[in-house]
Design a protein around this motif. Sequence first.
Motif, mmCIF file in Angstrom:
data_model
loop_
_atom_site.group_PDB
_atom_site.id
_atom_site.type_symbol
_atom_site.label_atom_id
_atom_site.label_comp_id
_atom_site.label_asym_id
_atom_site.label_seq_id
_atom_site.Cartn_x
_atom_site.Cartn_y
_atom_site.Cartn_z
ATOM 1 N N LEU A 1 2.190 1.868 -3.468
ATOM 2 C CA LEU A 1 1.160 2.400 -4.364
ATOM 3 C C LEU A 1 0.836 3.859 -4.040
ATOM 4 C CD1 LEU A 1 -1.325 -0.562 -4.752
ATOM 5 C CD2 LEU A 1 0.107 0.466 -6.507
ATOM 6 N N CYS A 2 0.736 4.178 -2.758
ATOM 7 C CA CYS A 2 0.318 5.541 -2.432
ATOM 8 C C CYS A 2 1.463 6.535 -2.638
ATOM 9 C CB CYS A 2 -0.261 5.634 -1.024
ATOM 10 S SG CYS A 2 0.937 5.707 0.271
ATOM 11 N N MET B 1 0.833 -1.207 0.000
ATOM 12 C CA MET B 1 0.000 0.000 0.000
ATOM 13 C C MET B 1 0.866 1.255 0.000
ATOM 14 S SD MET B 1 -3.277 -0.990 2.272
ATOM 15 C CE MET B 1 -2.539 -1.397 3.815
ATOM 16 N N TYR C 1 -5.118 0.557 -3.613
ATOM 17 C CA TYR C 1 -4.604 0.592 -2.236
ATOM 18 C C TYR C 1 -5.662 0.913 -1.207
ATOM 19 C CZ TYR C 1 -3.605 5.740 -2.631
ATOM 20 O OH TYR C 1 -3.657 7.079 -2.786
#
Lengths: 485, 539
Positions: free
Chosen positions: B102-103, B99, B455
């Motif tokens: 992705l962020c 996550m 995410y």
Amino acid sequence: MDNLNFSLARLFPEAVFLALVLVQMTGSMLKNSSSSLANFLIRLCPVGALLAAVLAACSLSAAPQDMFYQGYRIDGLSQFFKVLVSLGYLVAWFNTRPQTTVEEELKPDYYLFLTLSAFGLLVLSSAAELVAIYLAMELSSYALYVLIPARTRSKQAAEAGLKYILFGAAATALALYGLAMIIATQGGTVISELSQKTWLVPDNILAVAGLTLFLSGMFFKLALFPFHFWCPDVYQGAGNETAAYVATLPKLGAVIVLIRIGTMLAPGQPVTTTLAVLAAVSITYGNLAALAQKDLKRMLGFSSVAHAGYILVGLVSGTAEGLAAAAFYAMAYVLMNLLCFWVIARISTDGRNLTYQDLNGLSARSPYLALSLLAAAFSLVGLPPTVGFIGKLWLITSAWGHGYDWLVIVVCVNTAIAIFYYLSLVRHAYSEETIYHGAVQSLALDKSLMSQAGAVILALLVILLGIIPSPVYGLLLSVVKVLTS
Amino acid sequence: MITDLLSCYPLLTVLTFWPLLAALILSPVKNERTIRLVTMAAALIELVLAIPLLGFESRAGFQFEELIAWAPEWKLNYHLGVDGLSILMIWLSILTLPMCVLCSWTYIGRRVKEFHICLLLMTMACVGVFSALDTVLFYVFWEALLIPMYLMIAIWGSDDRRYASIKFFLYTLAGSTLLLVAIVALRITGGTFSIPELMTTEFSYGFQYWIFLAFFIAFAIKVPMFPFHTWLPAAHVQAPSAGSVILAAVLLKMGTYGFLRFSIPMAPVASTDFAPMMIAISVASILYGGAVALGQQDIKKLIAYSSVAHMGFVTLGIFLFSLDGVNGAIFQMLNHGIITGALFMMVGAVYERSHSREIVKNMGLGKYLPAFMFFWGLFGLASFGFPGTNGFVGEFMVILAAFRANTTLGLLVIPGALLSAAYILKVTLKMAWGQPASPASGGSWRDLKKKEWAYLALPAVLVVWLGLAPGGVLGLIEPSVEDTLKTFHQRNGRVDLVQVTSPAGRPEGLIIEENILPEPTVTTTEPAAAEPAETEMEK
């Protein structure tokens, strides 16, 4: 002549260094100091140092042997320190190569005195008798008296040199006086015999006073509070490369002597308690003073005052574990500082003194140097997984439970003080701001393969010895156990 | 055959050091997109490598143990293992990594490689902390996390990053110096660095007293408990999204995990004596954190202060020393990691659009970013413990335990639950339906992109799943908690409590419902906690 016990085979490392000294002396007598012959002679230094290190390493596990009427002792401990001194000299030699602050015609002399000082330290590693210790120590110190003012046309260097000589002479006088008192009261100078005697205040006050004075001489070398006044000034005044040497190897000499004398100490004795107090004061004072510094070498000078205190923590417990921990930490200290000075010398390509601002943007200019500096800084703080952490862990583990618990707390609390100025190193190296204060222009970095590879190798050693400390520490423990038993 | 293979698979070592290896693989890569893809792949491989961890059995004691002599001179071992107290935290650490990658895909635009190396190193340290069964090894990972976290705030942080990063480092390091003293003292007094051995050693009261205090300072700063919390809002606000996520999801949990792993088993009598102080500080954290969060104009700061309050529930649960309390606390640790992590990622997403974290600059998003507001609403509801979400289960169990321990204490905590509903709803209301600061803002913004869906979907599923069926996860942790508490009460000489805390034959998944029935006080208070939230929603 039974007790002479002389065997050349066991003195090979010293012999190699002595030969190197003679070679350098020849070099310094050449008419043209920049000739290819002079250069060739200088280049023999690392070869000799490596050879000496290998020879010393080969005899690490050999049986101990006393020579020269018990005045000189070849054992695992001495050989370990000889390996360290030889390798440290090797690194220091590479570090001094882009020597910018020494005049060309003085270079052969510079290397002569550098080698002479290292030779003195090799002898010191094996000296097991107070007079021999004294002589070896002076041998290495006199060479340094010459090296420090070698930074050309620098008033600061001249001042630093003078300061070092004056303080050194005073400390030497104290040590000699103490030596006289020890001889007068205990009737001997061989450490293994002295360690059988009593060192208690009401019975033998003169001997304790003598020992304290003699130790003062070592504390001067180690730059322990209150014998530290020369340290920041000398670091600041001497050239970067010279400071790298002065800051590291001579301290090894002092540590090995303290370890040998440490076998005479036991917790609770007045001398030991004095040591513990000095250690605590040294650590706290060094860290607090370092907080306020702007010049990197001055900061490292005060930081070494603190580190001298850390090394003493291992000595106060008087156990084999503690002494081995002190030796291990001395090695860690030398490694971390050589790395720090290596990076500093690579940044200061014109030999000037650096401030924190000069580090700005280092990570963008050379990620390897920045990363190495980061490893050195966090190791100096004592953060895992570096050799500085594991060394400190063993120091405090050996001190705990011997009546010096308060000292452990002082050590740990100081970590929190120290983090601030070491973190500044990292913060500036990784900051984006490359604008310099005032009119100072940014320096061209030394980004040669040797400079970066040297930094990375030292940084890897700092980390690897932190992760896998057991082989070195196990070795030290076994040799120290022989010493204390 | 397969079990044989699995038995010689050093699961925890692999999970800990695969990220390090991935960081090394990453170091020669130059292309930024490749760096992100490689890190993402490494994160997914980490998840695949963790599959055997699903075989964790619901029983007390350590599993997946690994033991190698590290420095035999000091009896220092490389010792890893998991039990119910740590299993969830390891999952959380592993799940956080993809996550975070992705962020940060568009959020981090410079020094991309260093950033991802920092992320991987942090994952290594997180997994290491929660699986270490040797005090020194624990300390190594504990401190090793500081360095990449510091760099993350100092390099990729926003304007005030220098102040925030140094404050973070100084605070946490100052706390952990005494942890090191405690470790050394335990080694000399207890004769070992091994955590399982120390957990079964009985120390004198005086020793426990000092050890507890040393632990307390280290862990309370990390949690952070009021009044040691001041580094947290600064660090959270300045850190990049991914940094905030790891900070909230994993780093804070190291403090509460420390209480569970060190303070309670090693200093049980001192823990009992200090419990009133701990409970008082926890309640103060809950109320103070909530009240301050209510007053924030900056969304990120608001969530940062809400963390202080939520972690207050966790420490409260731990120091009630009851099965529900500790179970709820551990469950709340997981929940807080998921929910707050997700909220921080959403703040990052909205910041990428508006370039501001102020509430007033991000109003009226409901019209333009419906999917975004949906997720925000879901995590918001979970954050204040709306029934049906995972936040409800954890918070409820802690409140329940508080009422069981002392009605006054329970009543004191209720305003905390109300406050959390108030500040979350306040910010949600403004963000969804408020008047946009300028007509232009919002309209040109795109709703969630595919990566953002990706995410946010995982935490959203977890929020609902753990909210509706918490039994499976609670079943994993319960035996270890029971065992820890049993020993704890025995050490305190309270055999009566040993029996009370371990009712036999409780079916999994029905823990909550069973608890409600015999406790009339709870049924009356819980609607009181939830109702105002719902009425405010209707407004």
